[in-house]
Design a protein around this motif. Structure first.
Motif, PDB file in Angstrom:
ATOM      1  N   ASP A   1      28.263  -9.201 -53.264  1.00 52.94           N
ATOM      2  CA  ASP A   1      27.433  -8.715 -52.161  1.00 52.94           C
ATOM      3  C   ASP A   1      28.198  -8.769 -50.841  1.00 52.94           C
ATOM      4  O   ASP A   1      27.643  -8.498 -49.790  1.00 52.94           O
ATOM      5  CB  ASP A   1      26.119  -9.492 -52.068  1.00 52.94           C
TER       6      ASP A   1
ATOM      7  N   THR B   1      31.968  -4.090 -49.536  1.00 53.73           N
ATOM      8  CA  THR B   1      31.288  -2.821 -49.279  1.00 53.73           C
ATOM      9  C   THR B   1      32.308  -1.708 -49.116  1.00 53.73           C
ATOM     10  O   THR B   1      33.428  -1.933 -48.669  1.00 53.73           O
ATOM     11  CB  THR B   1      30.406  -2.888 -48.011  1.00 53.73           C
TER      12      THR B   1
ATOM     13  N   ASN C   1      23.622  -4.416 -50.506  1.00 54.95           N
ATOM     14  CA  ASN C   1      22.253  -4.382 -51.031  1.00 54.95           C
ATOM     15  C   ASN C   1      21.234  -4.075 -49.934  1.00 54.95           C
ATOM     16  O   ASN C   1      20.044  -4.266 -50.123  1.00 54.95           O
ATOM     17  CB  ASN C   1      21.916  -5.718 -51.704  1.00 54.95           C
TER      18      ASN C   1
ATOM     19  N   ASN D   1      24.617  -5.759 -45.852  1.00 59.55           N
ATOM     20  CA  ASN D   1      25.509  -5.831 -47.001  1.00 59.55           C
ATOM     21  C   ASN D   1      25.228  -4.654 -47.922  1.00 59.55           C
ATOM     22  O   ASN D   1      24.397  -3.795 -47.619  1.00 59.55           O
ATOM     23  CB  ASN D   1      25.408  -7.193 -47.703  1.00 59.55           C
TER      24      ASN D   1
END
Length: 171
Positions: A28, A31, A155, A153
């Motif tokens: 997480d 990116t 998510n 992040n």
């Protein structure tokens, strides 16, 4: 198993896309701004060639003798600040704790000092990522004052983060 750190080559494109997808799925903190599904290996190969043609961008890979990829470190010139690069780094969970992140950073610093036009390394780290913060501090990065902020992040969850920098001494 022996892992080597080396610059990416255009022939790494397909494996690099697979590695990046794995890193997104298991982390997480990693990116990617682009949608990987929309990038072909040919486009990725072109991106690698473009990076390799500059003195202020590099993509380093952690690979074994069979060219299986385990981690990456990108250093990209900051817009308007050609002597500053922003770093992004990730290592697969299966090999975390084996010194690969430190080896990637050490190779980056060697490149930056000996071969690049870069004078400053910059990164943003999520505040909860204590392992990464420890590695960065060990390698000489310092937290920039008043750089704390929230970022999204992968998510889409807001997380606390801050910036770190390392100024290079070239001799």
């Amino acid at each position: 198993m022996e892992i080597n750190i080396r610059p990416a080559e255009d022939t790494d494109a397909a494996e690099l896309l697979i590695l990046m997808q794995k890193l997104i799925e298991e982390s997480d903190t990693f990116t990617v701004e682009q949608d990987l599904a929309g990038i072909t290996p040919e486009q990725q190969a072109g991106n690698i060639e473009l990076l390799n043609s500059t003195t202020n961008n590099i993509l380093l890979l952690a690979a074994d003798d069979e060219n299986q990829l385990y981690g990456l470190l990108s250093a990209a010139a900051v817009a308007g600040e050609p002597r500053t690069v922003e770093i992004g780094m990730a290592v697969l969970k299966e090999v975390q704790g084996f010194g690969i992140a430190q080896a990637l950073l050490a190779e980056l610093m060697d490149w930056a000092i000996d071969f690049s036009s870069v004078e400053k390394l910059f990164l943003t780290v999520q505040s909860h990522n204590q392992v990464a913060i420890h590695i960065y501090e060990k390698m000489g990065f310092v937290k920039l004052p008043n750089s704390e902020r929230q970022l999204m992040n992968q998510n889409n969850v807001a997380v606390a983060a801050f910036d770190m920098v390392k100024r290079l001494v070239k001799g």
